[in-house]
Design an enzyme around this catalytic site. Structure first.
Site, PDB file in Angstrom:
ATOM      1  N   HIS A 353     -18.757 -44.920  48.260  1.00 53.97           N
ATOM      2  CA  HIS A 353     -19.065 -45.918  49.287  1.00 53.97           C
ATOM      3  C   HIS A 353     -19.741 -47.160  48.738  1.00 53.97           C
ATOM      4  CE1 HIS A 353     -18.274 -43.349  52.867  1.00 53.97           C
ATOM      5  NE2 HIS A 353     -18.656 -42.376  52.063  1.00 53.97           N
ATOM      6  N   LYS A 534     -26.479 -55.690  60.748  1.00 53.68           N
ATOM      7  CA  LYS A 534     -26.225 -54.748  59.657  1.00 53.68           C
ATOM      8  C   LYS A 534     -27.514 -54.641  58.855  1.00 53.68           C
ATOM      9  CE  LYS A 534     -22.846 -57.625  58.294  1.00 53.68           C
ATOM     10  NZ  LYS A 534     -21.692 -56.756  58.083  1.00 53.68           N
ATOM     11  N   ARG A 535     -27.578 -53.708  57.890  1.00 54.97           N
ATOM     12  CA  ARG A 535     -28.762 -53.666  57.043  1.00 54.97           C
ATOM     13  C   ARG A 535     -28.954 -55.023  56.358  1.00 54.97           C
ATOM     14  NH1 ARG A 535     -31.450 -48.536  56.249  1.00 54.97           N
ATOM     15  NH2 ARG A 535     -32.553 -49.591  54.579  1.00 54.97           N
ATOM     16  N   LYS A 540     -25.123 -58.942  51.512  1.00 57.89           N
ATOM     17  CA  LYS A 540     -24.556 -59.176  52.843  1.00 57.89           C
ATOM     18  C   LYS A 540     -24.805 -60.611  53.315  1.00 57.89           C
ATOM     19  CE  LYS A 540     -25.112 -54.295  54.231  1.00 57.89           C
ATOM     20  NZ  LYS A 540     -23.747 -53.805  54.531  1.00 57.89           N
ATOM     21  N   THR A 642     -17.857 -51.407  58.628  1.00 58.60           N
ATOM     22  CA  THR A 642     -17.269 -50.750  59.793  1.00 58.60           C
ATOM     23  C   THR A 642     -17.680 -51.512  61.046  1.00 58.60           C
ATOM     24  OG1 THR A 642     -19.116 -49.201  59.661  1.00 58.60           O
ATOM     25  CG2 THR A 642     -16.982 -48.425  58.882  1.00 58.60           C
ATOM     26  N   LYS A 646     -15.662 -52.788  64.692  1.00 54.47           N
ATOM     27  CA  LYS A 646     -16.164 -52.666  66.071  1.00 54.47           C
ATOM     28  C   LYS A 646     -16.108 -54.017  66.773  1.00 54.47           C
ATOM     29  CE  LYS A 646     -19.141 -49.082  64.237  1.00 54.47           C
ATOM     30  NZ  LYS A 646     -20.432 -48.835  63.565  1.00 54.47           N
TER      31      LYS A 646
HETATM   32  C1  26V Z   1     -27.491 -44.812  48.450  1.00 55.88           C
HETATM   33  C2  26V Z   1     -28.697 -44.251  48.312  1.00 55.88           C
HETATM   34  C3  26V Z   1     -29.290 -44.278  46.988  1.00 55.88           C
HETATM   35  C4  26V Z   1     -30.187 -43.135  46.791  1.00 55.88           C
HETATM   36  C5  26V Z   1     -31.189 -43.031  47.891  1.00 55.88           C
HETATM   37  C6  26V Z   1     -30.626 -43.004  49.263  1.00 55.88           C
HETATM   38  C7  26V Z   1     -29.328 -43.663  49.404  1.00 55.88           C
HETATM   39  C8  26V Z   1     -28.729 -43.699  50.624  1.00 55.88           C
HETATM   40  C9  26V Z   1     -27.501 -44.283  50.764  1.00 55.88           C
HETATM   41  C10 26V Z   1     -26.889 -44.828  49.678  1.00 55.88           C
HETATM   42  C11 26V Z   1     -25.526 -45.381  49.713  1.00 55.88           C
HETATM   43  C12 26V Z   1     -25.269 -46.288  50.749  1.00 55.88           C
HETATM   44  C13 26V Z   1     -23.856 -46.636  50.623  1.00 55.88           C
HETATM   45  C14 26V Z   1     -23.336 -47.130  51.917  1.00 55.88           C
HETATM   46  O1  26V Z   1     -23.910 -46.981  52.967  1.00 55.88           O
HETATM   47  N1  26V Z   1     -22.197 -47.729  51.808  1.00 55.88           N
HETATM   48  C15 26V Z   1     -21.536 -48.275  52.950  1.00 55.88           C
HETATM   49  O2  26V Z   1     -20.581 -47.328  53.380  1.00 55.88           O
HETATM   50  C16 26V Z   1     -19.878 -47.772  54.516  1.00 55.88           C
HETATM   51  C17 26V Z   1     -18.980 -46.656  54.945  1.00 55.88           C
HETATM   52  O3  26V Z   1     -18.007 -46.417  53.984  1.00 55.88           O
HETATM   53  C18 26V Z   1     -19.125 -49.038  54.185  1.00 55.88           C
HETATM   54  O4  26V Z   1     -18.491 -49.493  55.342  1.00 55.88           O
HETATM   55  C19 26V Z   1     -20.075 -50.112  53.675  1.00 55.88           C
HETATM   56  O5  26V Z   1     -19.345 -51.235  53.235  1.00 55.88           O
HETATM   57  C20 26V Z   1     -20.884 -49.569  52.521  1.00 55.88           C
HETATM   58  O6  26V Z   1     -21.886 -50.492  52.138  1.00 55.88           O
END
Ligand code: 26V
Length: 797
Positions: A353, A534-535, A540, A642, A646
C-alpha cells in the site's frame, strides 16, 4: 435465508424486548443511548440468522475460505449500515417514531469504531462489506484496540490529541468468544529436543476472540470480523495483593493488556518499536492458530491447506505470517521445512500500500531476534533457501540486510501473489520497489485497483442522490454498480441535471448549516464546496492547496479576478502526533482561515473551513456535499487513494495529478470531466535531479512569490511574524514534494474549475458524468478480482 419482509410490528416488539431484558430499562426512563442499544440489538438479531446460514453453508460445502489479516479496520458506525443492508431502514424509522425517537439521532449517537489510521484501514472495512455482499466466505482478523485513532482538537490553530474511547459504552455489535482463545508467546529461547529446534517463549499472553458479524447487501450473506483482545495468562498475584502490593499484583494483567491497548497513530514513519512488533505477531499468531484449528477440525493433510485456505496480508504488518505458518507447520506439526515453506507460500498473498521509503517496515535484527527468536532463525532459513534456489539473485537483494529484517522482501518471497492497489502503483512496485524480485518471479506482481463500497458511500451517505439514481435507472445498482453507466443517457437531459443539482444542493445546505452552527463561519450553499479530506502528509500536499487559497484570496482582493466564483475551501484530516511538518501545515491552514474568514474585502467570496477530528462519519457528511475533489499528491506518491473514488461516485469532479487511481478515474470520465494538472511521475523524478528546482520554480512564478512573501512577513501570524520562516525556507531550498513546481499549473487548473462552475449546465453535466462513470470503483469489483487472481475462490452464494 433472511426474511426481508420483517414487519415494523415485529421490530417494535424486538426493540421493546431488548430495552426491557437486555438493558433493564422501561420506556419512560430510557435515554437515547438505551434506545440506540435496544435498536442495535434488535437489528443484530436479524443478522444472526443469515450469519449462521452462511457459516453452515461454508462448512457443508467445505468451501474455501479467505482470511484477511489487517492491523487496521476503520469501520465507522454500524447501525445505519446494517439496517440499510438488511432492508430495514423504513421499518426502523417507523418503529422508532412509534417510541417517540428519531432514527437519525440514534444513528448519530453511535461512536465511530476508528480502529485504523486512514486509507489502508478503511479499505479493509470496505472489503469486509464487499466480501459479504458477493458471498465470499471470509474472516477478517484484527486487533480489538481499546483506544482507536486519537481525537483531534485545535488550540490556537494547533493540533492537540486526546485519547479515543469507543468502548466506554457497550459495543452492541460484537460477541465475546472467551472459548476461542490462543496463547501467543514472545522472547525466550530455542531449545533442542531430539535434534529439533523448539521455541520456549519467555512471555505469553492470551488472545481472546471478539466476533462482529458483517452483513452484505440484501442480507444474503454474512462473514465474521474476528478481533483479538489481549488477556494475561497468569491471573493477578493474590499473594502480593494480600501483602498490600496492589500495583505489583496486577502487573501480569497490565503487561498483557498493553498489547491491545492502542492503535499506533503514525502511518507515515516506521519507528521500530518493540510493542508494535509484538502487536503484529499477536494478531498474526492468533489468527493462524485459529485458521489451522478450523482446518484440522475437518482435514488432516496439511499439505492440502492451500486448496482450502487463502490468507491475505494487508501490507507488511502481518508479514510475520510467513515464518509463523512455517513454524506451526514444521515445529508443531512435523512438516519438513521446505514443504512447510511451499505450503505457506501457496496460501499467502501480500498487498503493498505504499512506496514511501520511510513507511516500509524494517526491524533491527536485534529487536526481531529478541522478541521472536525462533522466527529470526526461520527468516534466515527462508532467505538462504531463496538465495540457493535463485542463484542469480544479486548480492544486495535479500530479507536480512545490514542487520535489518526487511518485511517487504519477506512478504514478497513468502507470497504466491503480490499486488499493488492501482494500475500506476503496481507498475511502480515492479519498477522501483522490487525490480530484482520481479525479474526472478515474473508474473507474481499483479494489480488490483482499489474500490469502495457503494452501499456506505453512496446509498447510505447520499440518500437524495441514491433516490434519484433509482428513479432514473431502476433498482439493483447497489450491488451491480456498472449499471450507473445507464445514467449517461440522462446526463444530456436538463431536467435530470436539475434534479442532480438539487440533490447536491440539499446536502450542501445541511453541511453549510453545520459549519455555521459548529464553527461560526457563514457559508452559502451556492458557493463552490472545494474539499480536501485525508491524512495530513507532505506528499498529499495540503500545503499546495493552502498556498493556492492565499493566491486566490490575494487576487480577489486586488480585483485581479473578474466575477469571482464564491468558494468554500474545506480541509479535514489528522497529522501523526510526531510529524512536526504536517502539524505546521495544519497550523498554517488555521492561521490563514482566521485572516481570510474575517476579511470584509473578500467576504462571502472565499471562506476556509477546517473542522477538527475528521473521521469516517464526517466523511459521510462532507463528501456528498462536495463539488470539487482535491487529489493533488506529488505524482508517484499516492498508491491509490480511495477518497477520490467516493467523491467521484457522489458527483464531485476531481482536480488532480496523474497519481494513484486518479489515472483510472480520468480514464473513466475523460479529460472533459476532470481537472488535470501537474508533473507526471516520470517528470517528478527528472525534476528532482536539478538541485535548484524549487528556487527556479518560485522565481518563475510571481503569484507564488507573493504568497511566500506574505507568509514570511507574518501576514497570517501577526503575533509571531517569524512563525513560518522555516516552512518558507524549506519551500525555497528543498521542496522534496515539488509544491513550487506544480503551483502555477494548479493555480491555472483552479481557474478552469471556477469557469466551469460559473456555467451550471456545464458543471452538472460534469458532476453527473462522474457518478455515471464510477461503476468500476465498487469494491465488489476489486474483491472479485482478488477472488479470481489471488485467492482462487468462488462465491458461495
Ligand atoms: C504504515 C505504518 C508504519 C508502521 C507503523 C504503523 C503504520 C500504519 C500504516 C502504515 C501504512 C499506511 C499505508 C497506507 O495507508 N496506504 C494507503 O493505502 C490506501 C489503500 O490501499 C491507498 O488508497 C492510499 O493511497 C495509501 O496511501
Amino acid at each position: 435465508m433472511n426474511d426481508l419482509s420483517f414487519s415494523p410490528e415485529r421490530l417494535q416488539a424486538s426493540v421493546l424486548h431488548h430495552l426491557t431484558f437486555t438493558l433493564g430499562k422501561d420506556a419512560p426512563n430510557a435515554s437515547r443511548y438505551d434506545w440506540r442499544m435496544a435498536l442495535s440489538y434488535a437489528i443484530r438479531d436479524r443478522i444472526v440468522e443469515p450469519w449462521f446460514a452462511s457459516t453452515r453453508r461454508t462448512w457443508a460445502e467445505d468451501h474455501k475460505r479467505v482470511y484477511y489479516l489487517s492491523m487496521e479496520y476503520l469501520i465507522g458506525r454500524l447501525l445505519e449500515d446494517a439496517t440499510i443492508n438488511l432492508g430495514l431502514y423504513e421499518a426502523a424509522e417507523q418503529t422508532m417514531v412509534g417510541f417517540g425517537q428519531d432514527l437519525k439521532s440514534l444513528i448519530e449517537d453511535e461512536p465511530d469504531a476508528a480502529l485504523g489510521n486512514g486509507g489502508l484501514g478503511r479499505l479493509a472495512a470496505c472489503f469486509m462489506e464487499s466480501m459479504a455482499t458477493v458471498g465470499c466466505p471470509a474472516y477478517g482478523y484484527g486487533i480489538r484496540y481499546e483506544h482507536g485513532l486519537f481525537r483531534q482538537r485545535f488550540e490556537g490553530g494547533r493540533q492537540v490529541e486526546t485519547p479515543e474511547d469507543w468502548l466506554k459504552q457497550a459495543h452492541p455489535w460484537e460477541f465475546p468468544r472467551p472459548e476461542s482463545a490462543y496463547t501467543v508467546g514472545f522472547k525466550g529461547q530455542i531449545e533442542t529436543r531430539d535434534g529439533k529446534d523448539i521455541w520456549v517463549p519467555g512471555e505469553t499472553v492470551i488472545a481472546e476472540a471478539h466476533d462482529t458479524p458483517v452483513i452484505g447487501w440484501g442480507g444474503k450473506w454474512a462473514n465474521t470480523l474476528r478481533l483479538w483482545a489481549a488477556k494475561p495468562t497468569t491471573m493477578f498475584n493474590l499473594e502480593r495483593f494480600n501483602r498490600g502490593d496492589y500495583a505489583a499484583a496486577a502487573e501480569p494483567e497490565t503487561l498483557a493488556r498493553t498489547l491491545s491497548r492502542v492503535l499506533y497513530p503514525d502511518d507515515t514513519t516506521y519507528q521500530g518499536k518493540e510493542l508494535r512488533l509484538k502487536q503484529e505477531f499477536f494478531l498474526t499468531s492468533a489468527a493462524l492458530q485459529d485458521i489451522l484449528r478450523r482446518y484440522l477440525y475437518r482435514h488432516s493433510d496439511l499439505t492440502a491447506l492451500p486448496k482450502h485456505v487463502a490468507i491475505q496480508m494487508n501490507d507488511t504488518h502481518p508479514a510475520i505470517a510467513g515464518p509463523e505458518l512455517i513454524r506451526l507447520l514444521s515445529d508443531d506439526h512435523g512438516m519438513p521445512f521446505e514443504d512447510a515453506l511451499n505450503t505457506a507460500r501457496a496460501c499467502l498473498g501480500y498487498t503493498n500500500h505504499t512506496l514511501l521509503p520511510e513507511a516500509l517496515e524494517k526491524w533491527a535484527t536485534f529487536t526481531f531476534g529478541t522478541v521472536l527468536p525462533r522466527h529470526m532463525q526461520i527468516v534466515e532459513r527462508i532467505d538462504s533457501w531463496h538465495r540457493r534456489t535463485y542463484p542469480s539473485r544479486p548480492h544486495y537483494v535479500g530479507i536480512v540486510k545490514h542487520h535489518e529484517v526487511r518485511m517487504g522482501e519477506l512478504a514478497f518471497i513468502m507470497s504466491h501473489k503480490v499486488n499493488g492497489v492501482s494500475a500506476l502503483h503496481s507498475e511502480l512496485v515492479k519498477k522501483n520497489l522490487f525490480p530484482e524480485l520481479d525479474r526472478l518471479h515474473p508474473g507474481r506482481i499483479i494489480n488490483e485497483t482499489n474500490g469502495v463500497t457503494p452501499r456506505r458511500w453512496l446509498r447510505m451517505s447520499n440518500p437524495g442522490l441514491a433516490r434519484l439514481i433509482t428513479d432514473t435507472i431502476g433498482e439493483g445498482w447497489e450491488d451491480d454498480l456498472d449499471r450507473l453507466d445507464g445514467l449517461k443517457t440522462h446526463v444530456d437531459d436538463a431536467s435530470f441535471r436539475d434534479a442532480f443539482a438539487a440533490a447536491k444542493r440539499a446536502n450542501k445546505v445541511e453541511v453549510g448549516n453545520w459549519i455555521g452552527r459548529e464553527f461560526g463561519v457563514k457559508v452559502s450553499p451556492d458557493a463552490l464546496f472545494d474539499v480536501q479530506v485525508k491524512r495530513i502528509h507532505e506528499y498529499k500536499r495540503q500545503l499546495l492547496n493552502i498556498l493556492e487559497c492565499i493566491a486566490h484570496w490575494h487576487a480577489i482582493r486586488n480585483g485581479a479576478v473578474s466575477n469571482p466564483v464564491p468558494r468554500v475551501r474545506i480541509f479535514g484530516g489528522k497529522a501523526a502526533p510526531g510529524y512536526a511538518v504536517a502539524k505546521e501545515i495544519i497550523r498554517l491552514i488555521n492561521d490563514v482561515a482566521q485572516v481570510v474568514n474575517n476579511d470584509p474585502k473578500t467576504g462571502d467570496l472565499l471562506k476556509i473551513v477546517y473542522p477538527p477530528n475528521y473521521n469516517v462519519s464526517m466523511a459521510e457528511n462532507l463528501i456528498p456535499a462536495s463539488d470539487l475533489s482535491e487529489q493533488i499528491s506529488t505524482a508517484g506518491k499516492e498508491a491509490s487513494g480511495t477518497g477520490n473514488m467516493k467523491f467521484m461516485m457522489n458527483g464531485a469532479p476531481t482536480i488532480g495529478t496523474l497519481d494513484g487511481a486518479n489515472v483510472e478515474i480520468l480514464q473513466e470520465v475523460g479529460h472533459e470531466n476532470f481537472f488535470l494538472f501537474g508533473l507526471t511521475a516520470e517528470e517528478v523524478s527528472k525534476r528532482r535531479e536539478d538541485p535548484d528546482h524549487s528556487r527556479k520554480a518560485i522565481e518563475a512564478s510571481q503569484p507564488l512569490q507573493d504568497v511566500l512573501q506574505m507568509i514570511a512577513e507574518g501576514r497570517f501570524s501577526p503575533d509571531e511574524p517569524e512563525r513560518y520562516h522555516g516552512l518558507v525556507h524549506g519551500m525555497w531550498h528543498s521542496d522534496y514534494f515539488l509544491v513550487a513546481s506544480d503551483f502555477d499549473a494548479y493555480h491555472a487548473a483552479q481557474a478552469r474549475v471556477s469557469a466551469a462552475y460559473a456555467d451550471p449546465q456545464r458543471w452538472y453535466h460534469m458532476a453527473a458524468m462522474n457518478t455515471a462513470r464510477s461503476g468500476f470503483f465498487s469494491s465488489d469489483r476489486t474483491i472479485r478480482g482478488y477472488m479470481k487472481d489471488v485467492w482462487d475462490v468462488t462465491p458461495a452464494l
